[in-house]
Design a protein around this motif. Structure first.
Motif, PDB file in Angstrom:
ATOM      1  N   PRO A 140      99.121  -7.826   4.074  1.00 34.43           N
ATOM      2  CA  PRO A 140      99.574  -9.048   4.751  1.00 34.43           C
ATOM      3  C   PRO A 140      99.537 -10.309   3.886  1.00 34.43           C
ATOM      4  O   PRO A 140     100.128 -11.319   4.241  1.00 34.43           O
ATOM      5  CB  PRO A 140      98.620  -9.219   5.929  1.00 34.43           C
ATOM      6  N   ILE A 141      98.822 -10.261   2.762  1.00 42.11           N
ATOM      7  CA  ILE A 141      98.624 -11.495   1.996  1.00 42.11           C
ATOM      8  C   ILE A 141      99.226 -11.414   0.600  1.00 42.11           C
ATOM      9  O   ILE A 141      99.510 -10.340   0.089  1.00 42.11           O
ATOM     10  CB  ILE A 141      97.118 -11.876   1.895  1.00 42.11           C
ATOM     11  N   ILE A 142      99.384 -12.595   0.019  1.00 39.70           N
ATOM     12  CA  ILE A 142      99.783 -12.724  -1.374  1.00 39.70           C
ATOM     13  C   ILE A 142      99.023 -13.921  -1.929  1.00 39.70           C
ATOM     14  O   ILE A 142      98.751 -14.890  -1.202  1.00 39.70           O
ATOM     15  CB  ILE A 142     101.313 -12.874  -1.518  1.00 39.70           C
ATOM     16  N   ALA A 143      98.655 -13.880  -3.189  1.00 44.83           N
ATOM     17  CA  ALA A 143      97.893 -14.962  -3.818  1.00 44.83           C
ATOM     18  C   ALA A 143      98.806 -15.750  -4.745  1.00 44.83           C
ATOM     19  O   ALA A 143      99.156 -15.278  -5.831  1.00 44.83           O
ATOM     20  CB  ALA A 143      96.698 -14.394  -4.584  1.00 44.83           C
ATOM     21  N   LEU A 144      99.204 -16.927  -4.310  1.00 42.10           N
ATOM     22  CA  LEU A 144     100.009 -17.817  -5.147  1.00 42.10           C
ATOM     23  C   LEU A 144      99.127 -18.440  -6.212  1.00 42.10           C
ATOM     24  O   LEU A 144      97.944 -18.718  -5.971  1.00 42.10           O
ATOM     25  CB  LEU A 144     100.623 -18.929  -4.300  1.00 42.10           C
ATOM     26  N   LYS A 145      99.685 -18.693  -7.371  1.00 34.47           N
ATOM     27  CA  LYS A 145      98.961 -19.400  -8.422  1.00 34.47           C
ATOM     28  C   LYS A 145      98.962 -20.881  -8.065  1.00 34.47           C
ATOM     29  O   LYS A 145     100.018 -21.511  -7.948  1.00 34.47           O
ATOM     30  CB  LYS A 145      99.607 -19.154  -9.791  1.00 34.47           C
ATOM     31  N   GLY A 146      97.775 -21.444  -7.843  1.00 38.14           N
ATOM     32  CA  GLY A 146      97.631 -22.805  -7.343  1.00 38.14           C
ATOM     33  C   GLY A 146      98.327 -23.859  -8.171  1.00 38.14           C
ATOM     34  O   GLY A 146      98.827 -24.855  -7.643  1.00 38.14           O
ATOM     35  N   GLY A 147      98.399 -23.641  -9.471  1.00 38.10           N
ATOM     36  CA  GLY A 147      99.044 -24.610 -10.347  1.00 38.10           C
ATOM     37  C   GLY A 147     100.543 -24.706 -10.159  1.00 38.10           C
ATOM     38  O   GLY A 147     101.169 -25.647 -10.642  1.00 38.10           O
ATOM     39  N   LYS A 184      99.115 -29.768  -4.565  1.00 37.72           N
ATOM     40  CA  LYS A 184      97.967 -29.231  -5.307  1.00 37.72           C
ATOM     41  C   LYS A 184      96.862 -30.265  -5.489  1.00 37.72           C
ATOM     42  O   LYS A 184      95.698 -29.904  -5.626  1.00 37.72           O
ATOM     43  CB  LYS A 184      98.381 -28.583  -6.618  1.00 37.72           C
ATOM     44  N   LYS A 185      97.188 -31.539  -5.427  1.00 37.16           N
ATOM     45  CA  LYS A 185      96.159 -32.582  -5.495  1.00 37.16           C
ATOM     46  C   LYS A 185      95.235 -32.548  -4.283  1.00 37.16           C
ATOM     47  O   LYS A 185      94.127 -33.064  -4.343  1.00 37.16           O
ATOM     48  CB  LYS A 185      96.803 -33.961  -5.599  1.00 37.16           C
ATOM     49  N   THR A 186      95.693 -31.953  -3.188  1.00 37.42           N
ATOM     50  CA  THR A 186      94.888 -31.905  -1.965  1.00 37.42           C
ATOM     51  C   THR A 186      94.082 -30.609  -1.833  1.00 37.42           C
ATOM     52  O   THR A 186      93.310 -30.465  -0.887  1.00 37.42           O
ATOM     53  CB  THR A 186      95.778 -32.050  -0.716  1.00 37.42           C
TER      54      THR A 186
END
Length: 136
Positions: free
Chosen positions: A91-98, A105-107
Motif C-alpha cells: 500500500p505504500i511508497i517512500a518518496l525521496k524527501g528532497g 519540504k521546508k515544512t
C-alpha cells in the motif's frame, strides 16, 4: 493541499492526494545510502494509490531484507532518485524527501529513523522512534 514534487531537471513531476506523509524519516539502510550518495535518505511514506507520476521514470529492481523486490524509481533524464517501492508493503511508497517542492519540504518534520542497523557511527540524529529495521 496535495503534496507535489519533481526531479532535478523537472522531466518527472508528481502529486500525492494527501496533505502530509504518513511517516517522514531518516532511512539509514545501505541501499538508501548508495542511492542518495549520502549517509541516509530522507523518505516520506505515502499511500501508493494517492500518487500520480508524470514523466520518464525508470525502475530498478533490488531485493529487500524480506527477500522481496524493492523498486527504486529515478528520472531517466537526470538520474534523480524519486522513490523506493517495496513489494513487501504494497500500500505504500517512500518518496525521496528532497524531491518535494521547496515550500513543502521546508515544512517536513522527520518523526522517525528506520534501518538504524545501518546507521553510520558519526550520524547524530536521535529521534524518539528509531527502528532497527522497518516499522511493522
Amino acid at each position: 493541499m496535495p503534496l507535489s514534487g519533481h526531479c532535478l531537471c523537472k522531466a518527472v513531476t508528481y502529486t500525492v492526494d494527501m496533505d502530509a506523509p504518513i511517516i517522514t524519516g531518516y532511512d539509514h539502510c545501505d541501499d538508501c545510502q548508495r542511492q542518495s550518495g549520502s549517509t541516509y535518505s530522507l523518505v516520506c511514506v505515502v499511500l501508493k494509490d494517492k500518487l500520480t507520476v508524470n514523466g520518464p521514470v525508470k525502475k530498478w529492481e533490488g531485493k529487500g531484507s524480506s527477500g522481496q523486490s524493492v523498486w527504486r524509481w529515478f528520472c531517466e533524464e537526470c538520474g534523480s532518485p524519486i522513490a523506493h517501492d517495496p513489494d513487501a508493503a504494497p500500500p505504500i511508497i517512500a518518496l525521496k524527501g528532497g524531491t518535494l517542492d521547496s515550500e513543502i519540504k521546508k515544512t517536513l518534520k522527520p518523526d522517525t529513523e528506520i534501518w538504524t542497523a545501518g546507521k553510520l557511527p558519526f550520524c547524530q540524529e536521535h529521534l524518539e522512534k528509531p527502528f532497527t529495521h522497518m516499522p511493522e
